[in-house]
Design a protein around this motif. Structure first.
Motif, PDB file in Angstrom:
ATOM      1  N   PHE A 115       0.911  -1.309   0.082  1.00 26.51           N
ATOM      2  CA  PHE A 115       0.146  -0.194   0.127  1.00 26.51           C
ATOM      3  C   PHE A 115       0.814   1.193  -0.075  1.00 26.51           C
ATOM      4  CE2 PHE A 115      -3.160  -3.110   0.672  1.00 26.51           C
ATOM      5  CZ  PHE A 115      -4.352  -2.520   0.297  1.00 26.51           C
ATOM      6  N   ARG A 116       1.247   1.707  -1.142  1.00 24.39           N
ATOM      7  CA  ARG A 116       2.130   2.892  -1.344  1.00 24.39           C
ATOM      8  C   ARG A 116       1.672   3.588  -2.480  1.00 24.39           C
ATOM      9  NH1 ARG A 116       6.780   3.060   1.100  1.00 24.39           N
ATOM     10  NH2 ARG A 116       7.796   4.611  -0.859  1.00 24.39           N
ATOM     11  N   MET A 117       0.246   3.964  -2.274  1.00 23.94           N
ATOM     12  CA  MET A 117      -0.344   4.765  -3.567  1.00 23.94           C
ATOM     13  C   MET A 117       0.078   5.918  -3.642  1.00 23.94           C
ATOM     14  SD  MET A 117      -2.632   2.693  -5.014  1.00 23.94           S
ATOM     15  CE  MET A 117      -3.463   4.078  -5.968  1.00 23.94           C
ATOM     16  N   HIS A 118       0.770   6.681  -2.711  1.00 21.06           N
ATOM     17  CA  HIS A 118       1.165   8.067  -3.003  1.00 21.06           C
ATOM     18  C   HIS A 118       2.468   7.821  -4.032  1.00 21.06           C
ATOM     19  CE1 HIS A 118       1.989  12.272  -2.418  1.00 21.06           C
ATOM     20  NE2 HIS A 118       3.491  11.883  -2.137  1.00 21.06           N
ATOM     21  N   ASP A 119       3.213   7.113  -3.491  1.00 17.45           N
ATOM     22  CA  ASP A 119       4.372   6.995  -4.571  1.00 17.45           C
ATOM     23  C   ASP A 119       4.057   6.567  -5.943  1.00 17.45           C
ATOM     24  OD1 ASP A 119       7.457   6.705  -4.862  1.00 17.45           O
ATOM     25  OD2 ASP A 119       6.776   4.637  -5.311  1.00 17.45           O
ATOM     26  N   TYR A 120       2.930   5.784  -6.039  1.00 17.08           N
ATOM     27  CA  TYR A 120       2.603   5.084  -7.246  1.00 17.08           C
ATOM     28  C   TYR A 120       2.124   6.033  -8.114  1.00 17.08           C
ATOM     29  CZ  TYR A 120      -0.299   2.685 -10.625  1.00 17.08           C
ATOM     30  OH  TYR A 120      -0.910   2.250 -11.864  1.00 17.08           O
ATOM     31  N   VAL A 121       0.989   6.962  -7.554  1.00 19.54           N
ATOM     32  CA  VAL A 121       0.381   8.135  -8.138  1.00 19.54           C
ATOM     33  C   VAL A 121       1.263   9.267  -8.609  1.00 19.54           C
ATOM     34  CG1 VAL A 121      -1.222  10.024  -7.955  1.00 19.54           C
ATOM     35  CG2 VAL A 121      -1.976   7.683  -7.311  1.00 19.54           C
ATOM     36  N   THR A 122       2.147   9.704  -7.729  1.00 20.22           N
ATOM     37  CA  THR A 122       3.169  10.856  -7.950  1.00 20.22           C
ATOM     38  C   THR A 122       4.494  10.361  -8.642  1.00 20.22           C
ATOM     39  OG1 THR A 122       4.212  10.625  -5.785  1.00 20.22           O
ATOM     40  CG2 THR A 122       2.100  11.969  -5.964  1.00 20.22           C
ATOM     41  N   ARG A 123       4.953   9.183  -8.678  1.00 17.85           N
ATOM     42  CA  ARG A 123       6.183   9.051  -9.323  1.00 17.85           C
ATOM     43  C   ARG A 123       6.213   8.003 -10.440  1.00 17.85           C
ATOM     44  NH1 ARG A 123       9.684   5.087  -9.103  1.00 17.85           N
ATOM     45  NH2 ARG A 123       8.678   3.998  -7.628  1.00 17.85           N
ATOM     46  N   GLU A 124       5.687   6.722 -10.022  1.00 22.31           N
ATOM     47  CA  GLU A 124       5.503   5.611 -10.757  1.00 22.31           C
ATOM     48  C   GLU A 124       4.638   5.735 -12.050  1.00 22.31           C
ATOM     49  OE1 GLU A 124       5.234   0.906 -11.458  1.00 22.31           O
ATOM     50  OE2 GLU A 124       4.683   1.872  -9.395  1.00 22.31           O
ATOM     51  N   PRO A 126       2.947   8.669 -13.457  1.00 20.56           N
ATOM     52  CA  PRO A 126       3.462   9.750 -14.323  1.00 20.56           C
ATOM     53  C   PRO A 126       4.546   9.229 -15.442  1.00 20.56           C
ATOM     54  CG  PRO A 126       3.204  10.616 -12.350  1.00 20.56           C
ATOM     55  CD  PRO A 126       3.051   9.132 -12.185  1.00 20.56           C
ATOM     56  N   ALA A 127       5.705   8.664 -14.793  1.00 22.01           N
ATOM     57  CA  ALA A 127       6.919   8.187 -15.475  1.00 22.01           C
ATOM     58  C   ALA A 127       6.252   7.047 -16.431  1.00 22.01           C
ATOM     59  CB  ALA A 127       7.794   7.511 -14.588  1.00 22.01           C
ATOM     60  N   LEU A 128       5.266   6.256 -16.109  1.00 19.33           N
ATOM     61  CA  LEU A 128       4.684   5.136 -17.159  1.00 19.33           C
ATOM     62  C   LEU A 128       4.095   5.698 -18.035  1.00 19.33           C
ATOM     63  CD1 LEU A 128       4.607   2.028 -17.082  1.00 19.33           C
ATOM     64  CD2 LEU A 128       2.442   2.361 -15.947  1.00 19.33           C
ATOM     65  N   VAL A 129       2.946   6.655 -17.725  1.00 22.86           N
ATOM     66  CA  VAL A 129       2.232   7.272 -18.657  1.00 22.86           C
ATOM     67  C   VAL A 129       2.871   8.197 -19.779  1.00 22.86           C
ATOM     68  CG1 VAL A 129       0.511   9.094 -19.040  1.00 22.86           C
ATOM     69  CG2 VAL A 129       0.152   7.544 -17.325  1.00 22.86           C
ATOM     70  N   GLU A 130       4.179   8.955 -19.331  1.00 23.97           N
ATOM     71  CA  GLU A 130       5.084   9.732 -20.085  1.00 23.97           C
ATOM     72  C   GLU A 130       5.719   8.924 -20.983  1.00 23.97           C
ATOM     73  OE1 GLU A 130       6.619  12.677 -17.379  1.00 23.97           O
ATOM     74  OE2 GLU A 130       4.665  13.200 -16.664  1.00 23.97           O
ATOM     75  N   ALA A 131       5.949   7.735 -20.723  1.00 26.68           N
ATOM     76  CA  ALA A 131       6.982   6.953 -21.547  1.00 26.68           C
ATOM     77  C   ALA A 131       6.083   6.205 -22.551  1.00 26.68           C
ATOM     78  CB  ALA A 131       7.610   5.762 -20.732  1.00 26.68           C
ATOM     79  N   HIS A 132       4.762   6.106 -22.497  1.00 27.54           N
ATOM     80  CA  HIS A 132       3.926   5.492 -23.408  1.00 27.54           C
ATOM     81  C   HIS A 132       2.980   6.124 -24.345  1.00 27.54           C
ATOM     82  CE1 HIS A 132       5.302   1.843 -20.922  1.00 27.54           C
ATOM     83  NE2 HIS A 132       4.930   1.190 -22.060  1.00 27.54           N
ATOM     84  N   PHE A 133       2.670   7.180 -23.925  1.00 34.51           N
ATOM     85  CA  PHE A 133       1.738   8.177 -24.648  1.00 34.51           C
ATOM     86  C   PHE A 133       2.551   9.464 -25.030  1.00 34.51           C
ATOM     87  CE2 PHE A 133      -0.675   5.498 -21.595  1.00 34.51           C
ATOM     88  CZ  PHE A 133      -1.247   4.817 -22.548  1.00 34.51           C
TER      89      PHE A 133
END
Length: 276
Positions: A115-124, A126-133
């Protein structure tokens, strides 16, 4: 990233993707709306955080947001609200465990491993979205209820990361209401001072960036007095000189009927900040 749904919508595409999350240690799903302009140029991104019991489907099927995202040329990204699956801690009831991540980074067993949703939402994420779209580097964040809390905290804890922030019916002071106290006790432990780092009405006093906060709240919301308490945020912002537009909406409740009514105004608000 694997696309598992795709639907034509307002000239663009409403998609659902899944991927293995390193922050959460499980498979996660997210809705991504690509407006028609996405075939022509890079676009800014608005992240939406949903509330208790929701997954990636609630916002994309109920809010009617795609129409306005297509009008303004904004990508919408709506992740799930928590880690899910076998081997992931859960609890009885709707307000703790799977479906109730509260957008914090848990420090207590058995929650801390997933349960690390802040890290997921703010870091992982955006990096994923910006790499794929095809995105610009302009981001905004919004959400509802538990997700409104998550959006406000994400913006206040990460100065410079978002161009704008808004919330519908947010839990503005989780340290002072039953939903937040239950979740924080489980995820963060008994140190109430540590809780303040995840509480918007506590964070505004020390905010290094005066990013304006936009909050819509229904006056007929059944949770207004017991769980949401927006006037606590108003008082904190007044004391700190932090810009806040709190709009109390007569007759509106906590539902997606409320969100659907005013989501166009929120997307227009974000579009003004996102488009250079």
């Amino acid at each position: 990233m694997e696309r598992i749904e795709r639907h034509a919508c307002f000239g663009g595409q409403q998609e659902v993707w899944k991927h293995a999350s390193t922050s959460l240690g499980c498979e996660m799903r997210l809705g991504v709306y690509l407006p028609p302009q996405a075939t022509q140029r890079r676009l800014p991104v608005l992240y939406w955080l949903s509330g208790l019991t929701c997954n990636e489907q609630n916002f994309i099927t109920k809010a009617g947001a795609q129409r306005y995202a297509a009008e303004h040329g904004v990508i919408l990204v709506a992740p799930d609200t928590s880690p899910r699956g076998p081997g992931i801690a859960d609890a009885d009831g709707y307000d703790l465990g799977q479906g109730a991540g509260f957008y914090v980074d848990a420090t207590q067993a058995p929650w801390a491993s997933h349960f690390r949703m802040h890290d997921y939402v703010t870091r992982e994420l955006p990096a994923l979205v910006e790499a794929h779209f095809r995105t610009t580097d302009a981001r905004a964040i919004s959400g509802h209820s538990m997700g409104g809390h998550g959006a406000l905290v994400a913006a206040l804890r990460n100065p410079g990361r978002y161009r704008s922030v808004s919330a519908f019916s947010p839990i503005v002071a989780p340290t002072q209401v039953p939903w937040g106290q239950k979740a924080f006790s489980a995820y963060l432990g008994d140190d109430h001072e540590a809780w303040k780092a995840w509480d918007a009405h506590e964070l505004v006093a020390g905010a290094s960036e005066r990013l304006p906060l936009l909050v819509d709240q229904g006056e007929a919301d059944e949770f207004l007095v017991t769980q949401l308490r927006p006037l606590l945020l108003q008082d904190a912002c007044d004391a700190a000189g932090h810009p806040l537009e709190l709009r109390m909406r007569p007759g509106y409740d906590h539902s997606y009927y409320f969100i659907a009514t005013f989501i166009g105004e929120h997307i227009a608000h974000h579009a003004r900040a996102l488009v250079d």
